[in-house]
Design a protein around this motif. Structure first.
Motif, PDB file in Angstrom:
ATOM      1  N   SER A  25       0.826  -1.209   0.000  1.00 16.14           N
ATOM      2  CA  SER A  25       0.000   0.000   0.000  1.00 16.14           C
ATOM      3  C   SER A  25       0.859   1.257   0.000  1.00 16.14           C
ATOM      4  O   SER A  25       0.517   2.253  -0.644  1.00 16.14           O
ATOM      5  CB  SER A  25      -0.923   0.004   1.217  1.00 16.14           C
ATOM      6  N   ALA A  26       1.973   1.217   0.728  1.00 15.95           N
ATOM      7  CA  ALA A  26       2.875   2.371   0.750  1.00 15.95           C
ATOM      8  C   ALA A  26       3.493   2.601  -0.621  1.00 15.95           C
ATOM      9  O   ALA A  26       3.645   3.750  -1.069  1.00 15.95           O
ATOM     10  CB  ALA A  26       3.960   2.162   1.807  1.00 15.95           C
ATOM     11  N   ILE A  27       3.850   1.524  -1.317  1.00 10.90           N
ATOM     12  CA  ILE A  27       4.376   1.669  -2.679  1.00 10.90           C
ATOM     13  C   ILE A  27       3.322   2.317  -3.575  1.00 10.90           C
ATOM     14  O   ILE A  27       3.604   3.257  -4.326  1.00 10.90           O
ATOM     15  CB  ILE A  27       4.814   0.305  -3.241  1.00 10.90           C
ATOM     16  N   ALA A  28       2.076   1.823  -3.490  1.00  9.18           N
ATOM     17  CA  ALA A  28       1.000   2.381  -4.302  1.00  9.18           C
ATOM     18  C   ALA A  28       0.782   3.858  -3.990  1.00  9.18           C
ATOM     19  O   ALA A  28       0.589   4.677  -4.902  1.00  9.18           O
ATOM     20  CB  ALA A  28      -0.287   1.590  -4.092  1.00  9.18           C
ATOM     21  N   ALA A  29       0.821   4.216  -2.710  1.00  8.64           N
ATOM     22  CA  ALA A  29       0.622   5.612  -2.331  1.00  8.64           C
ATOM     23  C   ALA A  29       1.704   6.507  -2.927  1.00  8.64           C
ATOM     24  O   ALA A  29       1.419   7.593  -3.451  1.00  8.64           O
ATOM     25  CB  ALA A  29       0.601   5.736  -0.807  1.00  8.64           C
ATOM     26  N   HIS A  30       2.943   6.058  -2.868  1.00 13.45           N
ATOM     27  CA  HIS A  30       4.030   6.871  -3.407  1.00 13.45           C
ATOM     28  C   HIS A  30       3.994   6.927  -4.937  1.00 13.45           C
ATOM     29  O   HIS A  30       4.354   7.952  -5.532  1.00 13.45           O
ATOM     30  CB  HIS A  30       5.372   6.359  -2.902  1.00 13.45           C
ATOM     31  N   LEU A  31       3.558   5.855  -5.578  1.00 14.50           N
ATOM     32  CA  LEU A  31       3.388   5.909  -7.031  1.00 14.50           C
ATOM     33  C   LEU A  31       2.298   6.917  -7.401  1.00 14.50           C
ATOM     34  O   LEU A  31       2.434   7.673  -8.372  1.00 14.50           O
ATOM     35  CB  LEU A  31       3.034   4.523  -7.572  1.00 14.50           C
ATOM     36  N   ALA A  32       1.215   6.942  -6.625  1.00 16.42           N
ATOM     37  CA  ALA A  32       0.140   7.897  -6.886  1.00 16.42           C
ATOM     38  C   ALA A  32       0.608   9.332  -6.715  1.00 16.42           C
ATOM     39  O   ALA A  32       0.083  10.249  -7.360  1.00 16.42           O
ATOM     40  CB  ALA A  32      -1.038   7.618  -5.949  1.00 16.42           C
ATOM     41  N   LYS A  33       1.617   9.527  -5.874  1.00 18.67           N
ATOM     42  CA  LYS A  33       2.160  10.870  -5.638  1.00 18.67           C
ATOM     43  C   LYS A  33       3.197  11.272  -6.685  1.00 18.67           C
ATOM     44  O   LYS A  33       3.746  12.374  -6.636  1.00 18.67           O
ATOM     45  CB  LYS A  33       2.775  10.922  -4.239  1.00 18.67           C
ATOM     46  N   GLY A  34       3.484  10.368  -7.642  1.00 19.91           N
ATOM     47  CA  GLY A  34       4.334  10.727  -8.767  1.00 19.91           C
ATOM     48  C   GLY A  34       5.745  10.194  -8.725  1.00 19.91           C
ATOM     49  O   GLY A  34       6.533  10.466  -9.637  1.00 19.91           O
ATOM     50  N   LEU A  35       6.110   9.421  -7.698  1.00 22.10           N
ATOM     51  CA  LEU A  35       7.447   8.849  -7.658  1.00 22.10           C
ATOM     52  C   LEU A  35       7.563   7.733  -8.680  1.00 22.10           C
ATOM     53  O   LEU A  35       6.568   7.068  -9.019  1.00 22.10           O
ATOM     54  CB  LEU A  35       7.765   8.305  -6.261  1.00 22.10           C
ATOM     55  N   ASP A  36       8.801   7.502  -9.188  1.00 18.94           N
ATOM     56  CA  ASP A  36       9.004   6.343 -10.036  1.00 18.94           C
ATOM     57  C   ASP A  36       9.123   5.102  -9.157  1.00 18.94           C
ATOM     58  O   ASP A  36       9.110   5.196  -7.921  1.00 18.94           O
ATOM     59  CB  ASP A  36      10.207   6.520 -10.961  1.00 18.94           C
ATOM     60  N   VAL A  37       9.203   3.925  -9.774  1.00 20.87           N
ATOM     61  CA  VAL A  37       9.126   2.691  -8.995  1.00 20.87           C
ATOM     62  C   VAL A  37      10.260   2.553  -7.980  1.00 20.87           C
ATOM     63  O   VAL A  37      10.012   2.297  -6.798  1.00 20.87           O
ATOM     64  CB  VAL A  37       9.037   1.459  -9.923  1.00 20.87           C
ATOM     65  N   PRO A  38      11.530   2.708  -8.365  1.00 23.29           N
ATOM     66  CA  PRO A  38      12.583   2.588  -7.344  1.00 23.29           C
ATOM     67  C   PRO A  38      12.439   3.611  -6.215  1.00 23.29           C
ATOM     68  O   PRO A  38      12.652   3.282  -5.040  1.00 23.29           O
ATOM     69  CB  PRO A  38      13.875   2.807  -8.142  1.00 23.29           C
ATOM     70  N   GLN A  39      12.063   4.842  -6.538  1.00 21.86           N
ATOM     71  CA  GLN A  39      11.858   5.846  -5.497  1.00 21.86           C
ATOM     72  C   GLN A  39      10.696   5.460  -4.590  1.00 21.86           C
ATOM     73  O   GLN A  39      10.779   5.604  -3.362  1.00 21.86           O
ATOM     74  CB  GLN A  39      11.578   7.212  -6.135  1.00 21.86           C
ATOM     75  N   ALA A  40       9.609   4.986  -5.185  1.00 20.52           N
ATOM     76  CA  ALA A  40       8.426   4.615  -4.403  1.00 20.52           C
ATOM     77  C   ALA A  40       8.736   3.460  -3.465  1.00 20.52           C
ATOM     78  O   ALA A  40       8.308   3.453  -2.303  1.00 20.52           O
ATOM     79  CB  ALA A  40       7.274   4.252  -5.336  1.00 20.52           C
ATOM     80  N   VAL A  41       9.489   2.476  -3.948  1.00 18.30           N
ATOM     81  CA  VAL A  41       9.841   1.338  -3.105  1.00 18.30           C
ATOM     82  C   VAL A  41      10.759   1.785  -1.971  1.00 18.30           C
ATOM     83  O   VAL A  41      10.586   1.376  -0.812  1.00 18.30           O
ATOM     84  CB  VAL A  41      10.484   0.215  -3.934  1.00 18.30           C
ATOM     85  N   GLY A  42      11.732   2.633  -2.265  1.00 16.54           N
ATOM     86  CA  GLY A  42      12.619   3.116  -1.223  1.00 16.54           C
ATOM     87  C   GLY A  42      11.881   3.881  -0.142  1.00 16.54           C
ATOM     88  O   GLY A  42      12.111   3.677   1.059  1.00 16.54           O
ATOM     89  N   ALA A  43      10.968   4.764  -0.554  1.00 13.49           N
ATOM     90  CA  ALA A  43      10.189   5.531   0.419  1.00 13.49           C
ATOM     91  C   ALA A  43       9.259   4.621   1.209  1.00 13.49           C
ATOM     92  O   ALA A  43       9.070   4.798   2.432  1.00 13.49           O
ATOM     93  CB  ALA A  43       9.394   6.618  -0.295  1.00 13.49           C
ATOM     94  N   ALA A  44       8.665   3.634   0.545  1.00 16.57           N
ATOM     95  CA  ALA A  44       7.777   2.700   1.237  1.00 16.57           C
ATOM     96  C   ALA A  44       8.542   1.854   2.247  1.00 16.57           C
ATOM     97  O   ALA A  44       8.056   1.593   3.354  1.00 16.57           O
ATOM     98  CB  ALA A  44       7.075   1.803   0.215  1.00 16.57           C
ATOM     99  N   LYS A  45       9.737   1.424   1.871  1.00 15.14           N
ATOM    100  CA  LYS A  45      10.562   0.641   2.798  1.00 15.14           C
ATOM    101  C   LYS A  45      10.886   1.450   4.049  1.00 15.14           C
ATOM    102  O   LYS A  45      10.869   0.916   5.168  1.00 15.14           O
ATOM    103  CB  LYS A  45      11.852   0.206   2.100  1.00 15.14           C
ATOM    104  N   ALA A  46      11.200   2.725   3.892  1.00 16.34           N
ATOM    105  CA  ALA A  46      11.503   3.560   5.047  1.00 16.34           C
ATOM    106  C   ALA A  46      10.290   3.675   5.963  1.00 16.34           C
ATOM    107  O   ALA A  46      10.416   3.600   7.200  1.00 16.34           O
ATOM    108  CB  ALA A  46      11.954   4.939   4.588  1.00 16.34           C
ATOM    109  N   TYR A  47       9.115   3.848   5.385  1.00 11.81           N
ATOM    110  CA  TYR A  47       7.887   3.939   6.187  1.00 11.81           C
ATOM    111  C   TYR A  47       7.617   2.630   6.932  1.00 11.81           C
ATOM    112  O   TYR A  47       7.322   2.631   8.130  1.00 11.81           O
ATOM    113  CB  TYR A  47       6.700   4.292   5.288  1.00 11.81           C
ATOM    114  N   VAL A  48       7.724   1.501   6.225  1.00 14.27           N
ATOM    115  CA  VAL A  48       7.428   0.216   6.846  1.00 14.27           C
ATOM    116  C   VAL A  48       8.438  -0.131   7.941  1.00 14.27           C
ATOM    117  O   VAL A  48       8.090  -0.687   8.971  1.00 14.27           O
ATOM    118  CB  VAL A  48       7.368  -0.898   5.776  1.00 14.27           C
ATOM    119  N   THR A  49       9.705   0.219   7.718  1.00 19.02           N
ATOM    120  CA  THR A  49      10.717  -0.046   8.739  1.00 19.02           C
ATOM    121  C   THR A  49      10.362   0.670  10.039  1.00 19.02           C
ATOM    122  O   THR A  49      10.458   0.086  11.129  1.00 19.02           O
ATOM    123  CB  THR A  49      12.105   0.401   8.244  1.00 19.02           C
ATOM    124  N   GLY A  50       9.923   1.909   9.935  1.00 23.65           N
ATOM    125  CA  GLY A  50       9.494   2.636  11.130  1.00 23.65           C
ATOM    126  C   GLY A  50       8.266   2.016  11.763  1.00 23.65           C
ATOM    127  O   GLY A  50       8.155   1.951  12.999  1.00 23.65           O
TER     128      GLY A  50
END
Length: 262
Positions: A215-240
């Motif tokens: 879901s975090a990946i999908a949210a970041h993709l909806a915000k305009g990030l590309d796939v590697p950026q979206a996955v990186g941002a989602a990983k940071a959120y999930v780790t927290g």
């Protein structure tokens, strides 16, 4: 008036609130998007496991999807629990007509070991659902079920990515959290590789991790990030969220979707 990016989850309900639709919507809100849902199944579920599951008719799933997409529209879609071949085929047909990124979490078994995908639906996931995916996010058990590849080390994750990509998703995120040592995930499109590493937190309360990540990946993709950026941002959120996971009931508690809000 600002309208937040719109993200749709197509998944099952978790009555305990830690995974499924509930985790998806919490994640989407935490990341500044407007979450919407198509419920595919209802579960009786708590910290100890899944006590029952009832899938919705395909027509109910189709009606929910059309209601949202035809009026409100979507900027990303995430799929989760699709229990039967009919539901997999129904959702795959619907996704084929959507011009938005799709994150497919091929949910097979719950955190507690309860089966959430019928064995006879695996072929439909391979042949119908995975080709619709911008990103597929299988864990190692799901990789083994879908491809027969059993991963025991990081080199095996490359083989797993190739096997998943052969079914048609643009990117495969192979989640290596079940390997010993520090957790590592591999994102690949067959040409590029991105490795995501982190610390393993001493916290057993990790219910909903996979749903939350997708879901975090999908949210970041909806915000305009590309796939590697979206996955990186989602990983940071999930780790927290994992670090802040808390006990709930007598079993495995959920990750904390609101950890950023203190």
């Amino acid at each position: 008036m600002r309208i937040p990016p719109r993200v749709l989850t197509v998944a099952g309900s978790d009555s305990g609130g830690g995974a499924g639709i509930q985790a998806d919507l919490k994640t989407m809100l935490a990341l500044g998007t407007h979450g919407m849902s198509v419920v595919t199944a209802v579960t009786a579920q708590n910290s100890l496991g899944v006590q029952g599951a009832w899938e919705l008719p395909a027509e109910a799933v189709r009606a929910q999807f059309r209601s949202i997409v035809d009026d409100i529209g979507v900027q990303a879609v995430k799929t989760g629990m699709l229990a039967s071949p009919e539901l997999v085929r129904t959702v795959a047909r619907l996704l084929a007509g959507v011009d938005a990124p799709v994150v497919v979490d091929p949910v097979g078994v719950s955190k507690h070991g309860d089966r959430l995908l019928a064995a006879e639906a695996l072929e439909s996931v391979r042949e119908r659902l995975l080709p619709t995916a911008t990103v597929a996010t299988p864990n190692l058990d799901e990789v083994a079920e879908l491809t027969g590849v059993k991963v025991t080390d990081e080199d095996g994750m490359r083989e797993a990515a190739r096997a998943i990509l052969a079914y048609g998703p643009r990117w495969a995120l192979i989640k290596g959290g079940h390997l010993p040592g520090a957790p590592v995930d591999l994102l690949s499109d067959g040409r590029e590789e991105h490795w995501f590493r982190g610390a393993r937190h001493d916290n057993r309360h990790t219910h909903g991790t996979g749903c939350t990540l997708a879901s975090a990946i999908a949210a970041h993709l909806a915000k305009g990030l590309d796939v590697p950026q979206a996955v990186g941002a989602a990983k940071a959120y999930v780790t927290g969220a994992i670090a802040a996971g808390f006990p709930l009931g007598a079993g495995i508690g959920p990750v904390d979707h609101a950890w950023q809000w203190g």
